[in-house]
Design an enzyme around this catalytic site. Structure first.
Site, PDB file in Angstrom:
ATOM      1  N   CYS A  97      40.193  31.131  39.074  1.00 27.02           N
ATOM      2  CA  CYS A  97      40.522  30.570  37.616  1.00 27.02           C
ATOM      3  C   CYS A  97      41.090  31.830  36.818  1.00 27.02           C
ATOM      4  O   CYS A  97      40.438  32.576  36.439  1.00 27.02           O
ATOM      5  CB  CYS A  97      39.435  30.070  36.804  1.00 27.02           C
ATOM      6  SG  CYS A  97      39.739  29.649  35.130  1.00 27.02           S
ATOM      7  N   GLY A  98      42.531  31.717  36.863  1.00 27.89           N
ATOM      8  CA  GLY A  98      43.202  32.753  35.937  1.00 27.89           C
ATOM      9  C   GLY A  98      43.120  32.885  34.514  1.00 27.89           C
ATOM     10  O   GLY A  98      42.558  33.957  33.919  1.00 27.89           O
ATOM     11  N   HIS A  99      42.983  31.796  33.707  1.00 30.98           N
ATOM     12  CA  HIS A  99      42.704  31.578  32.477  1.00 30.98           C
ATOM     13  C   HIS A  99      41.199  32.285  32.069  1.00 30.98           C
ATOM     14  O   HIS A  99      40.974  32.818  31.153  1.00 30.98           O
ATOM     15  CB  HIS A  99      42.951  30.302  31.764  1.00 30.98           C
ATOM     16  CG  HIS A  99      41.972  29.480  31.771  1.00 30.98           C
ATOM     17  ND1 HIS A  99      41.584  28.475  32.703  1.00 30.98           N
ATOM     18  CD2 HIS A  99      41.071  29.265  30.646  1.00 30.98           C
ATOM     19  CE1 HIS A  99      40.534  28.152  32.311  1.00 30.98           C
ATOM     20  NE2 HIS A  99      39.938  28.334  31.022  1.00 30.98           N
ATOM     21  N   GLY A 119      46.676  30.379  34.936  1.00 34.41           N
ATOM     22  CA  GLY A 119      46.795  31.636  35.608  1.00 34.41           C
ATOM     23  C   GLY A 119      46.726  31.698  37.171  1.00 34.41           C
ATOM     24  O   GLY A 119      47.888  32.361  37.760  1.00 34.41           O
ATOM     25  N   SER A 120      46.212  31.149  38.108  1.00 33.21           N
ATOM     26  CA  SER A 120      46.357  31.085  39.299  1.00 33.21           C
ATOM     27  C   SER A 120      47.326  30.349  39.814  1.00 33.21           C
ATOM     28  O   SER A 120      48.015  30.538  40.867  1.00 33.21           O
ATOM     29  CB  SER A 120      44.758  30.552  39.926  1.00 33.21           C
ATOM     30  OG  SER A 120      44.583  29.306  39.446  1.00 33.21           O
TER      31      SER A 120
END
Length: 322
Positions: A90-92, A247-248
């Site tokens: 999870c990028g965010h 993000g990802s």
């Protein structure tokens, strides 16, 4: 169930709920193992349900359990969750965790300059580089696990999708190919087709070395707005829509753009969300396992809460309406 305390952030509009007290102990020697434990343990999962379901959450809620890292090389580990379970990346959330770690004092930070927050996630080790100015967070750039292209032009739902990995697998499809644009007035239709494509391609998303990362996480429907400027909506899990530019998913898009020769060294992708917020993504280097990428954005705290479960409440850990 004991009271559970949380601090909430949003990253470019996407919620992220961090459990700070009262969370479950999740056994396992690595974060990847802890994810499997959480998926199979009803008592642990009840805490996720309490926090993500209505009336305490909603169908597009997102959050995490902070857990021990794999080893002393990271500050902490994290299990990401949403309404349907536990994601591999999870990028965010990584951006929000970087801000939280610095703002809470968990990771001491220089008041003017960069501080690295090292986090173990189910797909590997990531770094959130938190930049402060005048004692406050000015931005975060997270360095992701290796990203790569898995398949190109895969037929699905009458269109063709490209499959790439950015910590999780995504199918990328131009929104125009399904007669849509990434705008709020198309939101319901984007979610519907994104969900259809994700499940149709789910079994094709096979990680080359770690079967725990198998499965299509989401569909990225995107508009080209100009050279290295795209707007997207990522539909992940079972019909959940990312309010941020993802993000990802940005890392997964970078892998495709790099493979097409559209991302020359030193250039940056401006990645926009359906609500107009932005991330910036760039390739840092090439490795035998894929591209190392960096995605930049920031997160802001929205509140704190302590949630409880009344043992006499007939709704229990809640419900979800989609």
């Amino acid at each position: 169930m004991e009271p559970v305390s949380v601090v909430d952030y949003h990253t470019a509009g996407e919620p992220f709920r961090i459990v700070t007290a009262g969370g479950p102990a999740v056994p396992g020697s690595t974060v990847a193992e802890r994810r499997l434990t959480a998926q199979s343990n009803a008592a642990i999962d009840a805490v996720r349900l309490l926090l993500v379901n209505e009336p305490r959450g909603h169908a597009d809620m997102y959050g995490c359990f902070v857990v021990p890292p794999d080893d002393a090389g990271a500050h902490f580990g994290v299990l990401f969750w949403h309404k349907d379970g536990y994601s591999t990346a999870c990028g965010h959330g990584t951006i929000a965790l970087g801000v939280w770690a610095v703002e809470s004092g968990l990771v001491p930070a220089t008041p003017d300059g960069d501080t690295d927050v090292v986090i173990d996630v189910p797909s590997g080790r990531v770094v959130a580089r938190v930049t402060c100015s005048g004692g406050r967070v000015a931005g975060v750039a997270f360095q992701n696990v290796a990203s790569f292209v898995l398949a190109r032009s895969v037929p699905v739902a009458g269109v063709k999708a490209d499959i790439s990995f950015g910590g999780a697998f995504y199918a990328s499809v131009p929104a125009s190919s399904v007669g849509l644009t990434v705008t709020p007035d198309c939101y319901a239709d984007l979610v519907k087709i994104g969900r259809e494509i994700k499940w149709a391609l789910n079994d094709l998303a096979v990680h080359p070395t770690d079967p725990r990362l198998n499965g299509m996480y989401g569909t990225i429907l995107y508009d080209d707005l100009g050279p290295l400027h795209q707007r997207n909506l990522a539909i992940f899990a079972d019909g959940q829509a990312d309010r941020s530019p993802c993000g990802s998913g940005t890392s997964a898009r970078l892998a495709l753009l790099h493979a097409d020769g559209l991302l020359p060294p030193g250039t940056t992708l401006l990645h926009e969300s359906i609500v107009g917020t932005t991330f910036r993504g760039r390739v840092l280097s090439e490795t035998p396992t894929g591209l190392l990428t960096e995605v930049s954005g920031t997160a802001h705290r929205t509140g704190t809460a302590t949630f409880t479960l009344d043992p006499h409440d007939p709704l229990g850990t809640g419900f979800t309406l989609r």
